[in-house]
Design a protein around this motif. Structure first.
Motif, short mmCIF file in Angstrom:
data_model
loop_
_atom_site.label_atom_id
_atom_site.label_comp_id
_atom_site.label_asym_id
_atom_site.label_seq_id
_atom_site.Cartn_x
_atom_site.Cartn_y
_atom_site.Cartn_z
N LEU A 160 0.83 -1.20 0.00
CA LEU A 160 0.00 0.00 0.00
C LEU A 160 0.86 1.25 0.00
CD1 LEU A 160 -2.68 1.51 0.22
CD2 LEU A 160 -2.63 1.11 2.69
N ALA A 161 1.91 1.25 0.81
CA ALA A 161 2.81 2.40 0.85
C ALA A 161 3.41 2.66 -0.52
CB ALA A 161 3.90 2.18 1.90
N ARG A 162 3.87 1.61 -1.19
CA ARG A 162 4.47 1.80 -2.51
C ARG A 162 3.43 2.29 -3.53
NH1 ARG A 162 7.32 -2.95 -0.96
NH2 ARG A 162 5.84 -4.30 -2.06
N ALA A 163 2.22 1.77 -3.42
CA ALA A 163 1.17 2.18 -4.35
C ALA A 163 0.81 3.65 -4.18
CB ALA A 163 -0.07 1.31 -4.16
N ILE A 164 0.67 4.10 -2.94
CA ILE A 164 0.27 5.48 -2.69
C ILE A 164 1.38 6.45 -3.06
CG2 ILE A 164 -0.36 7.11 -0.85
CD1 ILE A 164 -2.61 5.26 -1.87
N GLU A 165 2.62 5.99 -2.98
CA GLU A 165 3.74 6.86 -3.38
C GLU A 165 3.74 7.15 -4.88
OE1 GLU A 165 6.96 4.67 -1.61
OE2 GLU A 165 7.19 6.18 -0.03
N LEU A 166 2.90 6.48 -5.64
CA LEU A 166 2.70 6.85 -7.04
C LEU A 166 2.13 8.26 -7.15
CD1 LEU A 166 1.06 3.59 -8.42
CD2 LEU A 166 3.34 4.42 -9.01
N PHE A 167 1.45 8.72 -6.10
CA PHE A 167 0.70 9.97 -6.16
C PHE A 167 1.27 11.08 -5.27
CE2 PHE A 167 -2.26 6.34 -6.68
CZ PHE A 167 -2.50 6.50 -8.04
N GLY A 168 2.34 10.81 -4.55
CA GLY A 168 2.92 11.84 -3.70
C GLY A 168 3.81 11.24 -2.63
N THR A 169 4.20 12.08 -1.68
CA THR A 169 5.09 11.68 -0.59
C THR A 169 4.26 11.41 0.66
OG1 THR A 169 6.85 13.07 -1.49
CG2 THR A 169 7.06 12.39 0.82
N ILE A 170 4.52 10.29 1.30
CA ILE A 170 3.73 9.89 2.47
C ILE A 170 4.01 10.83 3.64
CG2 ILE A 170 3.43 8.07 4.21
CD1 ILE A 170 3.74 6.03 2.00
N LEU A 171 2.96 11.17 4.36
CA LEU A 171 3.01 12.06 5.53
C LEU A 171 2.90 11.24 6.81
CD1 LEU A 171 2.70 15.09 6.63
CD2 LEU A 171 0.25 14.61 6.61
N ALA A 172 3.70 11.59 7.82
CA ALA A 172 3.59 10.94 9.12
C ALA A 172 2.27 11.35 9.78
CB ALA A 172 4.76 11.34 10.01
N GLN A 173 1.48 10.37 10.20
CA GLN A 173 0.19 10.65 10.82
C GLN A 173 0.37 11.00 12.29
OE1 GLN A 173 -3.01 7.85 9.40
NE2 GLN A 173 -1.34 6.97 8.21
N HIS A 174 -0.66 11.62 12.88
CA HIS A 174 -0.50 12.22 14.19
C HIS A 174 -0.41 11.22 15.34
CE1 HIS A 174 -2.07 16.49 12.99
NE2 HIS A 174 -0.88 16.20 12.50
N ASN A 175 -1.31 10.26 15.37
CA ASN A 175 -1.41 9.40 16.55
C ASN A 175 -0.76 8.04 16.28
OD1 ASN A 175 -2.13 8.05 18.91
ND2 ASN A 175 -4.08 9.13 19.06
#
Length: 277
Positions: free
Chosen positions: A53-68
């Motif tokens: 999932l991480a690799r797939a979503i990186e097709l569309f941008g840079t992953i952001l660290a979530q808050h909790n």
């Protein structure tokens, strides 16, 4: 690959692509263009582990660290889980995503997108509703557009006016999670130029320069207008759905209208955004 609209103004479904495999540049560009134009992108029939999932979503941008970080997947902390099996410290069930909101608006650069991937779903219910804030802005009377044009919202981690209470942060998370941010009530989409109402009932504490007696009724009126059914797309989840939506021009909310003896479990990931303008 095929892309079909899901309503007159919001949502597009993608068929015939497997995000666990390499995606051609042309297909990636077509999907991203549909995301910008339709605000909600639904990629059907996926079966992705957290790292995939991480690799797939990186097709569309840079992953952001979530808050909790309490919800992070241990072997892939960029990915969090969303589940109806967690409870508040007092024992009440925690239903993540209840109430209209946009994600992490207390950050100076809120996420441009959030994606959920369905892992386990109840037999029925648990839809996610989306309100198109650009369409809602266009439908405002001219006088209201002029009134809110210069206004700035004060966003905090947890608004004192919100009926929904968020899960508490750990001491470590409190140190890194932004305490407050100022954002315009009307923001311009950096990619398509559309103007939209930008409010967040769960995080907005007030409006800069207005006392609460004026600000809170204004925010209530905007929310009532923007979440009218004519501006909504309601997503009924199917097994394997990966849904990515645009936080820059949508509000969303989850519905806890299902049998709580059944598990609802999804993976969640966010993409870095820019400063709202």
């Amino acid at each position: 690959m095929e892309i079909r609209p899901l309503s007159t103004h919001t949502g597009a479904e993608v068929l015939g692509v497997d995000l666990a495999r390499p995606v051609a540049d042309a297909d990636r560009e077509t999907m991203y263009r549909a995301f910008v134009e339709r605000s909600v992108l639904v990629v059907r029939d996926q079966a992705l582990r957290p790292q995939q999932l991480a690799r797939a979503i990186e097709l569309f941008g840079t992953i952001l660290a979530q808050h909790n970080s309490r919800f992070a997947i241990p072997d892939c902390p960029q990915i969090h889980y969303v589940s109806n099996q967690d409870r508040y410290p007092d024992g009440r069930r925690y239903i993540p995503g209840e109430g209209w909101h946009t994600d992490h608006s207390n950050a100076a650069r809120p996420p441009k997108a959030t994606a959920l991937h369905a892992v386990q779903l109840p037999d029925e219910g648990g839809d996610t509703q989306y309100a198109n804030m650009a369409a809602a802005y266009e439908a405002l009377p001219t006088a209201m557009k002029e009134r809110i044009a210069p206004l700035i919202g004060i966003h905090v981690y947890q608004s004192s006016h919100s009926a929904r209470k968020l899960m508490g942060l750990s001491d470590t998370d409190k140190e890194r999670v932004p305490n407050a941010a100022l954002h315009p009530l009307v923001r311009t989409h950096p990619e398509n130029g559309a103007r939209s109402i930008y409010i967040n009932p769960i995080r907005i504490e007030g409006v800069l320069g207005l006392d609460h007696e004026e600000a809170l009724p204004l925010l209530d009126d905007l929310l009532e207008h923007a979440t009218a059914e004519r501006f909504q797309y309601r997503h009924a989840w199917k097994s394997g759905d990966l849904v990515m939506w645009d936080n820059r021009c949508l509000l969303h909310k989850a519905n806890g209208d299902y049998d709580m003896a059944q598990t609802r479990y999804l993976y969640r990931v966010m993409l870095q955004g820019d400063v709202p303008r």
